[in-house]
Design a protein around this motif. Structure first.
Motif, PDB file in Angstrom:
ATOM      1  N   PRO A 146       0.824  -1.196   0.000  1.00  0.00           N
ATOM      2  CA  PRO A 146       0.000   0.000   0.000  1.00  0.00           C
ATOM      3  C   PRO A 146       0.859   1.247   0.000  1.00  0.00           C
ATOM      4  CG  PRO A 146      -0.697  -1.552   1.695  1.00  0.00           C
ATOM      5  CD  PRO A 146       0.634  -2.015   1.181  1.00  0.00           C
ATOM      6  N   GLY A 147       0.249   2.353  -0.453  1.00  0.00           N
ATOM      7  CA  GLY A 147       0.910   3.642  -0.381  1.00  0.00           C
ATOM      8  C   GLY A 147       1.840   3.854  -1.550  1.00  0.00           C
ATOM      9  N   GLY A 148       2.884   4.678  -1.330  1.00  0.00           N
ATOM     10  CA  GLY A 148       3.844   4.952  -2.387  1.00  0.00           C
ATOM     11  C   GLY A 148       3.762   6.383  -2.836  1.00  0.00           C
ATOM     12  N   ASP A 149       4.758   6.827  -3.632  1.00  0.00           N
ATOM     13  CA  ASP A 149       4.799   8.181  -4.132  1.00  0.00           C
ATOM     14  C   ASP A 149       3.677   8.414  -5.131  1.00  0.00           C
ATOM     15  OD1 ASP A 149       8.421   8.233  -4.256  1.00  0.00           O
ATOM     16  OD2 ASP A 149       7.035   8.639  -2.609  1.00  0.00           O
ATOM     17  N   ALA A 150       3.403   9.720  -5.382  1.00  0.00           N
ATOM     18  CA  ALA A 150       2.353  10.060  -6.327  1.00  0.00           C
ATOM     19  C   ALA A 150       2.641   9.485  -7.700  1.00  0.00           C
ATOM     20  CB  ALA A 150       2.196  11.576  -6.405  1.00  0.00           C
ATOM     21  N   GLY A 151       3.932   9.383  -8.075  1.00  0.00           N
ATOM     22  CA  GLY A 151       4.267   8.888  -9.399  1.00  0.00           C
ATOM     23  C   GLY A 151       4.449   7.398  -9.483  1.00  0.00           C
ATOM     24  N   ALA A 152       4.328   6.693  -8.362  1.00  0.00           N
ATOM     25  CA  ALA A 152       4.498   5.244  -8.381  1.00  0.00           C
ATOM     26  C   ALA A 152       3.318   4.589  -9.088  1.00  0.00           C
ATOM     27  CB  ALA A 152       4.611   4.710  -6.957  1.00  0.00           C
ATOM     28  N   PRO A 153       3.581   3.532  -9.852  1.00  0.00           N
ATOM     29  CA  PRO A 153       2.478   2.874 -10.558  1.00  0.00           C
ATOM     30  C   PRO A 153       1.401   2.359  -9.603  1.00  0.00           C
ATOM     31  CG  PRO A 153       4.588   2.145 -11.430  1.00  0.00           C
ATOM     32  CD  PRO A 153       4.892   2.954 -10.207  1.00  0.00           C
ATOM     33  N   VAL A 154       0.169   2.546 -10.006  1.00  0.00           N
ATOM     34  CA  VAL A 154      -0.980   2.004  -9.280  1.00  0.00           C
ATOM     35  C   VAL A 154      -1.162   0.561  -9.716  1.00  0.00           C
ATOM     36  CG1 VAL A 154      -3.492   2.125  -9.076  1.00  0.00           C
ATOM     37  CG2 VAL A 154      -2.122   4.222  -8.980  1.00  0.00           C
ATOM     38  N   THR A 155      -1.250  -0.334  -8.741  1.00  0.00           N
ATOM     39  CA  THR A 155      -1.361  -1.760  -9.058  1.00  0.00           C
ATOM     40  C   THR A 155      -2.536  -2.420  -8.349  1.00  0.00           C
ATOM     41  OG1 THR A 155       0.248  -2.210  -7.313  1.00  0.00           O
ATOM     42  CG2 THR A 155       1.085  -2.038  -9.568  1.00  0.00           C
ATOM     43  N   GLY A 156      -3.502  -1.633  -7.926  1.00  0.00           N
ATOM     44  CA  GLY A 156      -4.682  -2.200  -7.295  1.00  0.00           C
ATOM     45  C   GLY A 156      -5.286  -1.248  -6.295  1.00  0.00           C
ATOM     46  N   VAL A 157      -6.244  -1.762  -5.518  1.00  0.00           N
ATOM     47  CA  VAL A 157      -6.956  -0.944  -4.541  1.00  0.00           C
ATOM     48  C   VAL A 157      -7.026  -1.658  -3.199  1.00  0.00           C
ATOM     49  CG1 VAL A 157      -8.371   0.164  -6.322  1.00  0.00           C
ATOM     50  CG2 VAL A 157      -9.230  -1.879  -5.147  1.00  0.00           C
ATOM     51  N   ARG A 158      -7.144  -0.855  -2.159  1.00  0.00           N
ATOM     52  CA  ARG A 158      -7.387  -1.368  -0.810  1.00  0.00           C
ATOM     53  C   ARG A 158      -8.822  -1.025  -0.408  1.00  0.00           C
ATOM     54  NH1 ARG A 158      -4.866   1.045   3.294  1.00  0.00           N
ATOM     55  NH2 ARG A 158      -4.093   2.830   2.120  1.00  0.00           N
ATOM     56  N   THR A 159      -9.527  -1.979   0.169  1.00  0.00           N
ATOM     57  CA  THR A 159     -10.870  -1.768   0.691  1.00  0.00           C
ATOM     58  C   THR A 159     -10.952  -2.380   2.084  1.00  0.00           C
ATOM     59  OG1 THR A 159     -12.015  -3.832   0.104  1.00  0.00           O
ATOM     60  CG2 THR A 159     -11.622  -2.262  -1.687  1.00  0.00           C
ATOM     61  N   PRO A 160     -11.959  -2.054   2.871  1.00  0.00           N
ATOM     62  CA  PRO A 160     -12.121  -2.684   4.182  1.00  0.00           C
ATOM     63  C   PRO A 160     -12.327  -4.191   4.105  1.00  0.00           C
ATOM     64  CG  PRO A 160     -13.442  -0.684   4.030  1.00  0.00           C
ATOM     65  CD  PRO A 160     -12.940  -0.965   2.656  1.00  0.00           C
ATOM     66  N   HIS A 161     -12.683  -4.696   2.909  1.00  0.00           N
ATOM     67  CA  HIS A 161     -12.949  -6.120   2.743  1.00  0.00           C
ATOM     68  C   HIS A 161     -11.803  -6.863   2.072  1.00  0.00           C
ATOM     69  CE1 HIS A 161     -16.955  -4.964   3.940  1.00  0.00           C
ATOM     70  NE2 HIS A 161     -17.081  -4.186   2.886  1.00  0.00           N
ATOM     71  N   GLY A 162     -10.680  -6.175   1.869  1.00  0.00           N
ATOM     72  CA  GLY A 162      -9.522  -6.815   1.260  1.00  0.00           C
ATOM     73  C   GLY A 162      -8.946  -5.970   0.140  1.00  0.00           C
ATOM     74  N   THR A 163      -7.871  -6.463  -0.442  1.00  0.00           N
ATOM     75  CA  THR A 163      -7.218  -5.768  -1.546  1.00  0.00           C
ATOM     76  C   THR A 163      -7.472  -6.500  -2.852  1.00  0.00           C
ATOM     77  OG1 THR A 163      -5.147  -6.994  -1.283  1.00  0.00           O
ATOM     78  CG2 THR A 163      -5.393  -4.961  -0.001  1.00  0.00           C
ATOM     79  N   VAL A 164      -7.470  -5.730  -3.940  1.00  0.00           N
ATOM     80  CA  VAL A 164      -7.571  -6.290  -5.286  1.00  0.00           C
ATOM     81  C   VAL A 164      -6.367  -5.798  -6.075  1.00  0.00           C
ATOM     82  CG1 VAL A 164      -8.991  -6.595  -7.340  1.00  0.00           C
ATOM     83  CG2 VAL A 164     -10.087  -6.087  -5.147  1.00  0.00           C
ATOM     84  N   SER A 165      -5.537  -6.724  -6.533  1.00  0.00           N
ATOM     85  CA  SER A 165      -4.403  -6.368  -7.379  1.00  0.00           C
ATOM     86  C   SER A 165      -4.853  -6.352  -8.834  1.00  0.00           C
ATOM     87  CB  SER A 165      -3.264  -7.374  -7.203  1.00  0.00           C
ATOM     88  OG  SER A 165      -2.758  -7.333  -5.882  1.00  0.00           O
ATOM     89  N   ALA A 166      -4.496  -5.293  -9.552  1.00  0.00           N
ATOM     90  CA  ALA A 166      -4.905  -5.162 -10.954  1.00  0.00           C
ATOM     91  C   ALA A 166      -3.955  -4.205 -11.652  1.00  0.00           C
ATOM     92  CB  ALA A 166      -6.333  -4.642 -11.056  1.00  0.00           C
ATOM     93  N   PRO A 167      -3.656  -4.442 -12.909  1.00  0.00           N
ATOM     94  CA  PRO A 167      -2.788  -3.532 -13.649  1.00  0.00           C
ATOM     95  C   PRO A 167      -3.453  -2.222 -14.035  1.00  0.00           C
ATOM     96  CG  PRO A 167      -3.552  -5.274 -15.092  1.00  0.00           C
ATOM     97  CD  PRO A 167      -4.015  -5.636 -13.710  1.00  0.00           C
ATOM     98  N   ALA A 168      -4.770  -2.136 -13.897  1.00  0.00           N
ATOM     99  CA  ALA A 168      -5.485  -0.912 -14.240  1.00  0.00           C
ATOM    100  C   ALA A 168      -6.621  -0.701 -13.255  1.00  0.00           C
ATOM    101  CB  ALA A 168      -6.031  -0.988 -15.670  1.00  0.00           C
ATOM    102  N   VAL A 169      -6.768   0.549 -12.819  1.00  0.00           N
ATOM    103  CA  VAL A 169      -7.860   0.954 -11.940  1.00  0.00           C
ATOM    104  C   VAL A 169      -8.539   2.152 -12.587  1.00  0.00           C
ATOM    105  CG1 VAL A 169      -8.519   1.834  -9.674  1.00  0.00           C
ATOM    106  CG2 VAL A 169      -6.673   0.151  -9.870  1.00  0.00           C
ATOM    107  N   LEU A 170      -9.848   2.077 -12.771  1.00  0.00           N
ATOM    108  CA  LEU A 170     -10.608   3.143 -13.415  1.00  0.00           C
ATOM    109  C   LEU A 170     -11.388   3.933 -12.378  1.00  0.00           C
ATOM    110  CD1 LEU A 170     -11.616   4.502 -16.057  1.00  0.00           C
ATOM    111  CD2 LEU A 170     -13.510   2.860 -16.030  1.00  0.00           C
ATOM    112  N   ASN A 171     -11.129   5.222 -12.314  1.00  0.00           N
ATOM    113  CA  ASN A 171     -11.824   6.131 -11.419  1.00  0.00           C
ATOM    114  C   ASN A 171     -13.079   6.641 -12.125  1.00  0.00           C
ATOM    115  OD1 ASN A 171     -12.667   8.161  -9.687  1.00  0.00           O
ATOM    116  ND2 ASN A 171     -10.914   9.512 -10.082  1.00  0.00           N
ATOM    117  N   ALA A 172     -14.221   6.031 -11.789  1.00  0.00           N
ATOM    118  CA  ALA A 172     -15.521   6.445 -12.338  1.00  0.00           C
ATOM    119  C   ALA A 172     -16.431   6.822 -11.181  1.00  0.00           C
ATOM    120  CB  ALA A 172     -16.132   5.321 -13.171  1.00  0.00           C
ATOM    121  N   ALA A 173     -15.877   7.597 -10.254  1.00  0.00           N
ATOM    122  CA  ALA A 173     -16.545   7.882  -8.988  1.00  0.00           C
ATOM    123  C   ALA A 173     -17.390   9.145  -9.012  1.00  0.00           C
ATOM    124  CB  ALA A 173     -15.511   7.973  -7.865  1.00  0.00           C
TER     125      ALA A 173
END
Length: 437
Positions: free
Chosen positions: A222-249
């Motif tokens: 988790p975490g990292g610099d602003a320029g570090a590649p995003v490789t998934g998401v953290r949620t209260p129910h666990g983490t999901v590793s993925a090469p792409a995360v789409l912000n459609a919020a």
């Protein structure tokens, strides 16, 4: 989604890996999920609330080309209208897709002249539109005011039921293997390396294609610099590793982007809709709005903007809009806004003066300063993608946005150039200076 399925989605852990995580279960996120599954990607959709629980659940369902000036947004609107009608056409009955057409009404000769000029420019851009005389207005809409000078008819304008569209698109995506988790908030991103760390195995470039079934590669933290590649998401129910995360919020897209250390100036712009008691069928036959509505849409003023928009529904109720104002997430009813809605609607349809309003509801449009949505990969946080900031046009633009995102994610040439919608355009030296639509 049925209650038992919703209950299950609320309490199940999230999958460990995916090709794409979509943050947001509104119409834009649902369309992206559907087209991504068609492209063969393993998709996980997460939302901190319910399906269509944000802007999508408070919209009128507009699929419009008539209210857009020539430029990138109109090109996207025309493309998205085509996707709604062709790619998604076989499912149109599921979300009550209605080709009702839009009727723009000018109250004065001066307003009619301005509308005629706009229509000529739109026609040059491929929009179907024809001028309507004052006499013909009443043939198209018998209950319309007799004071109008004339108008313009846009046969491509349509309407959908947005909550049904979101729900059914996600259901269709689930049938192709997508996983949907509501009541699941993204609280952070998984990052790899950092500015000087090793690149991501997948999604390491801002627009690197996602390989179906590729997962996220090596372990992540988790975490990292602003320029570090995003490789998934953290949620209260666990983490999901993925090469792409789409912000459609939607209106919360700026806050989601902030979790990745990047700035996205998406702000809420409140609007109200009045709903009348049921009226006889075809009381209002088209989507009818005043010619100054286009100016209200394009305005950047934070103060109350109001222009009448009136349309009927299959159930007989009439929806009355539209107001715009930037007041944060304040949902409290505004007497001034409601008076403006009623006054404007009666000006178009005098018979509405004797009709009761059953209820009023508020929603928040995801507003960007240049009135263009944000679509595509974010080079400031590789692996993070955006599909947000559509303001009041998100329902109509959702289908095209979803298809374009899926094309870009899989390395296909996109049907439209995404440069005008680049996430970094707001920064000094970004893709372009902020522009008006």
């Amino acid at each position: 989604m049925h209650q038992d399925s919703m209950h299950q989605a609320m309490h199940q852990d999230v999958p460990k890996t995916a090709d794409l995580v979509v943050i947001g279960a509104g119409v834009v996120g649902a369309a992206a999920a559907w087209f991504a599954t068609l492209a063969g990607l393993r998709v996980v959709v997460v939302d901190r609330g319910a399906i269509a629980g944000g802007t999508s659940g408070a919209g009128e369902g507009n699929v419009l080309v008539s209210d857009k000036e020539p430029g990138p947004e109109l090109e996207l609107a025309r493309y998205s209208r085509q996707v709604w009608g062709e790619d998604l056409g076989p499912y149109g009955e599921l979300w009550e897709f209605e080709r009702k057409g839009g009727l723009v009404v000018a109250s004065t000769p001066a307003a009619l002249g301005a509308l005629r000029t706009l229509a000529e420019r739109q026609r040059a851009g491929g929009v179907a539109v024809r001028e309507v005389s004052g006499a013909e207005l009443h043939t198209l809409e018998p209950r319309l005011t007799r004071e109008a000078a004339g108008g313009a008819l846009y046969p491509q304008d349509a309407q959908v039921q947005p909550m049904l569209a979101a729900a059914h698109l996600l259901r269709l995506a689930r049938q192709r293997g997508a996983v949907v988790r509501t009541r699941t908030e993204v609280v952070g991103f998984l990052r790899r390396g950092g500015r000087t760390g090793s690149p991501a195995t997948s999604g390491g470039g801002a627009g690197a294609p996602v390989t179906p079934g590729g997962g996220a590669g090596a372990p992540v933290t988790p975490g990292g610099d602003a320029g570090a590649p995003v490789t998934g998401v953290r949620t209260p129910h666990g983490t999901v590793s993925a090469p792409a995360v789409l912000n459609a919020a939607g209106t919360w897209a700026g806050a989601v982007a902030g979790l990745a250390g990047v700035e996205l100036p998406v702000l809420p712009r409140r609007g109200f809709v009045l709903v009348t008691e049921p009226l006889p069928p075809a009381t209002v036959r088209h989507k009818v709005y005043a010619a100054d509505y286009v100016d209200a849409v394009a305005s950047s003023d934070a103060e109350l903007q109001a222009s009448p928009v009136v349309e009927g529904t299959g159930g007989g109720t009439v929806l009355i809009g539209s107001t715009r104002e930037r007041v944060g997430f304040d949902r409290r009813p505004s007497p001034a806004a409601l008076r403006a809605l009623a006054r404007g609607a009666i000006g178009l349809f005098p018979m509405l003066a004797s009709v009761r309003a059953m209820r009023v509801y508020a929603g928040f449009r995801p507003y960007c300063p240049d009135h263009l949505p944000v679509i595509g990969p974010d080079p400031r946080a590789p692996g993070l993608w955006h599909a947000c900031g559509h303001e009041g046009a998100g329902i109509g633009l959702a289908a095209g946005t979803g298809k374009l995102i899926a094309q870009a994610l899989t390395g296909e040439a996109t049907d439209l150039d995404l440069t005008p919608f680049a996430p970094e355009r707001f920064e000094e030296g970004g893709a372009d200076e902020p522009r008006r639509k």
